[in-house]
Design an enzyme around this catalytic site. Sequence first.
Site, PDB file in Angstrom:
ATOM      1  NE  ARG A 142      -1.488   1.811   3.552  1.00  0.00           N
ATOM      2  CZ  ARG A 142      -1.087   3.087   3.937  1.00  0.00           C
ATOM      3  NH1 ARG A 142      -1.439   3.861   2.949  1.00  0.00           N
ATOM      4  NH2 ARG A 142      -0.303   3.291   4.906  1.00  0.00           N
ATOM      5  CB  VAL A 143       1.920   3.850  -2.229  1.00  0.00           C
ATOM      6  CG1 VAL A 143       3.411   3.100  -1.863  1.00  0.00           C
ATOM      7  CG2 VAL A 143       1.168   3.730  -3.333  1.00  0.00           C
ATOM      8  CB  SER A 144      -0.462   7.686   0.970  1.00  0.00           C
ATOM      9  OG  SER A 144       0.011   6.966   2.204  1.00  0.00           O
ATOM     10  CB  THR A 145      -0.464   9.699  -3.155  1.00  0.00           C
ATOM     11  OG1 THR A 145       0.834   9.538  -3.605  1.00  0.00           O
ATOM     12  CG2 THR A 145      -0.817  10.523  -1.961  1.00  0.00           C
ATOM     13  CD  GLN A 176       3.229   7.581  -1.172  1.00  0.00           C
ATOM     14  OE1 GLN A 176       2.257   7.617  -0.802  1.00  0.00           O
ATOM     15  NE2 GLN A 176       4.313   7.398  -0.276  1.00  0.00           N
TER      16      GLN A 176
END
Length: 201
Positions: free
Chosen positions: A8-11, A14
């Site tokens: 998982r990455v936030s945006t 990324q």
Amino acid sequence: MSKVKYIRVSTEEQNTARQEVNAKEFSTIYIDKTSGSVQFTERKEAKKLLADIESGIVTEIHISSIDRLGRNIIDILTVVEFLTQKSIKLFVENIGMYSLIDNKPNPSFKMIVSVLGNVAEMERLNMLERQRQGIELAKAKGTYTGRLFGSKMSDAEVLIKYKSVVKELKNGESLRRASKIGGCSLGTAQKIQRLLNPAVI
């Protein structure tokens, strides 16, 4: 039966490369690009992973760090407990520990994850507080422009990066449609609209 990895990455912007360095070790990789504040069960790829678990085709899950599951300690522990009940081994790479040993809960894992989960939650709350204080300070100084938190792009760079959003808005499409087509947040679409129509408040 397979060993998989959840990333998982936030945006959208990324890069996931750091979390994918050992990608060849896994039969499947699930990648979500969403905030850690979004519950695990509400994420697109996480839902696929959960479905595969229910289908019995996943036996082991690797994550780079515990905050990939969430930024809320309750959410994190709920996911860990669910995986334990399903006899799914969870391996957290940055602490080098499995949730299960010989198919039994690892007590050290649970203790460390509880501590790290609390740290992740505090970090998120501190970040939000710093963001709020920064905005309030900028407003007091009269320098607040509504720039996206963490964004270092100039206005021109934003317009270049989100050409499809610009096109949709110029064609008179709604903010919601423009953000969906352009793969950005509604807030970003609103920012672009302000740049295109500076006279509109």
